[in-house]
Write a protein that holds these residues in place. Sequence first.
Motif, short mmCIF file in Angstrom:
data_model
loop_
_atom_site.label_atom_id
_atom_site.label_comp_id
_atom_site.label_asym_id
_atom_site.label_seq_id
_atom_site.Cartn_x
_atom_site.Cartn_y
_atom_site.Cartn_z
N ASN A 156 44.59 41.17 50.95
CA ASN A 156 44.33 40.78 50.23
C ASN A 156 45.49 41.27 48.17
O ASN A 156 46.05 41.75 48.38
CB ASN A 156 43.25 41.59 49.41
CG ASN A 156 43.77 42.55 49.41
OD1 ASN A 156 43.53 43.57 49.14
ND2 ASN A 156 42.90 43.86 50.76
N GLY A 157 45.71 41.33 47.48
CA GLY A 157 45.92 40.99 45.77
C GLY A 157 46.51 42.55 45.72
O GLY A 157 46.69 43.19 45.08
N GLY A 158 45.18 43.46 45.79
CA GLY A 158 45.52 45.14 45.54
C GLY A 158 46.06 45.11 46.90
O GLY A 158 47.14 46.18 46.30
N PHE A 181 41.53 44.75 36.07
CA PHE A 181 41.12 44.64 36.88
C PHE A 181 41.24 46.24 37.79
O PHE A 181 42.26 46.56 37.70
CB PHE A 181 40.96 43.75 37.84
CG PHE A 181 39.75 43.45 39.17
CD1 PHE A 181 38.34 44.07 38.80
CD2 PHE A 181 40.77 44.02 40.50
CE1 PHE A 181 37.38 44.37 39.98
CE2 PHE A 181 39.05 44.44 41.63
CZ PHE A 181 37.73 44.43 41.62
N ASP A 189 51.29 41.99 38.54
CA ASP A 189 50.16 41.50 38.41
C ASP A 189 49.49 40.42 38.74
O ASP A 189 49.61 40.18 37.26
CB ASP A 189 49.28 43.38 38.05
CG ASP A 189 47.53 42.80 38.88
OD1 ASP A 189 47.22 41.23 39.54
OD2 ASP A 189 46.94 43.59 39.05
N GLN A 236 45.76 36.44 38.73
CA GLN A 236 44.37 36.15 38.20
C GLN A 236 45.64 34.61 37.17
O GLN A 236 44.89 34.41 36.79
CB GLN A 236 44.25 36.94 36.50
CG GLN A 236 42.99 37.41 37.45
CD GLN A 236 42.57 38.41 36.18
OE1 GLN A 236 42.52 37.94 34.64
NE2 GLN A 236 41.20 39.01 35.89
N SER A 244 46.67 36.55 44.95
CA SER A 244 45.22 37.54 44.81
C SER A 244 45.46 35.57 45.35
O SER A 244 44.96 35.08 44.53
CB SER A 244 44.36 38.04 44.24
OG SER A 244 43.28 37.46 44.98
N LYS A 260 40.07 32.83 42.10
CA LYS A 260 41.96 32.71 42.02
C LYS A 260 42.32 31.13 42.17
O LYS A 260 40.87 30.29 42.33
CB LYS A 260 42.64 33.27 42.46
CG LYS A 260 42.36 34.84 42.85
CD LYS A 260 42.23 35.58 41.41
CE LYS A 260 41.69 37.22 41.47
NZ LYS A 260 40.51 37.71 41.55
C1 LIG Z 1 43.91 41.04 37.51
C2 LIG Z 1 43.88 41.91 39.08
N1 LIG Z 1 44.34 42.48 39.86
C3 LIG Z 1 44.03 42.45 41.10
C4 LIG Z 1 43.06 41.78 41.36
C5 LIG Z 1 43.24 42.03 43.56
O1 LIG Z 1 42.49 41.02 43.97
P1 LIG Z 1 42.07 41.21 45.19
O2 LIG Z 1 40.64 41.26 45.06
O3 LIG Z 1 42.96 39.89 46.31
O4 LIG Z 1 42.40 42.41 46.87
C6 LIG Z 1 42.11 41.11 40.41
C7 LIG Z 1 41.60 40.52 41.75
O5 LIG Z 1 40.65 39.94 41.37
C8 LIG Z 1 42.38 41.15 39.55
O6 LIG Z 1 41.80 40.41 39.21
#
Ligand SMILES: Cc1ncc(COP(=O)(O)O)c(C=O)c1O
Length: 397
Positions: A64-66, A91, A161, A164, A185, A190
Amino acid sequence: MKIPNNPFFGTHYIGKEERKAVNKVMKSKSLFRYQGPDLLYFTDKFEESMKKYLNVKYVLACSNGGAALKLSCIALGIGVGDEVLVPSFTFIASASSILSTGAIPKFIDIDETMNVDPKSIEKNISDRTKAIMVVHMQGAPANMKEIMKIAKKHNLKVIEDTAQALGAELNGKKVGTFGDCGAFSLQAGKTITCGEGGFFATNNKELYIRAKMYHDNGGYRLGSDYPTWENKKTFFGENFKLTEIQSAIALEQLKKIDKIIDKQEKIYQFIINKIDINYYKIRPFVKGAKTFKMSLGIIFETEEKCQDFIKFMNTNGIGFNTYCSNLIDKYDTFKYKHSWHKSGFPYSITDYVPTKCKAAEDLFRRVAWFNLSSELKKRHLKYIVSKLEEYKNEQTA
Ligand SMILES: Cc1ncc(COP(=O)(O)O)c(C=O)c1O
């Protein structure tokens, strides 16, 4: 009229191509990216295609993005005792990825682009500051030219990051490729999606190797071999790997990305070209930006005017609203330094310094957002434009 305003972009393009790709993986019975009875290497293929799309040397798919953000921090050696500058308008995952390494986020301000205000960076640098985490909010590139200049001057690392903003560009270069590394992400809201998923991008081989090891429990893996933890470079890590099913979907989505981005651009331009932009102050973009148009942001003079506009639009079935979540420095978790551990980790090691993000606090209340769902049809857009005109006429009569 019911006006779509869901925040799904790639999601709406899921079709027979994605279904076919998933079926292929199922038939192969090889769902793990590194091994299987008839491995189809969809994760490798996705990484290769994404490298070409971003024009970057290394891409690592992850869960995932996190996770991609955490991999960025880990690759750069960010950890206990360090501080990372991050805008308060983002986020929570931006900040929690920093905290999860033992480092502390320090919140910085934004400007009317709704992205990092470069001036806020220098004001907040301390001797603990190791990096800036830039966030390209709502598809719009941050001012990378200025940010990179400041980072160079102060010897700071830059993480982008780009959760988005996949597909957005600055002077022809994709965002997420300006700094030391970019985190993306593939979550459902997305540009393109495989439900959950993400990836890490860099031009630096050493950073790629470190991120790859961490995402594979810290081990070093050659091809499909079992990883080893018995060389000087290996450390501990976590399992952030993406599955073949997710990669197969993401690969099909990537083939559709230009179509997705073009459609969003058309939706945005349709509205912008038909409303009075001398009356409506549209969220500005930095010079040279090609923005992924996931939303329309309108800036009002006061909170009251913004709320009045939102009320009018909502009464007419158009889902304008203030941003969907609060500024993250306002969350109790930061205000009261909440931790899952009784020691108060990591705040017990490095102090959290609350900052004042004055512009963010002000703008946050004065910007009305509307998700530009890819389901919006011409009849919806005409209706939105007519209501924007009606509101303006009422206010200026
Ligand atoms: C600005 C931002 N950073 C990080 C993330 C995290 O991505 P993920 O939900 O894939 O972990 C998001 C997800 O909505 C985001 O909007």
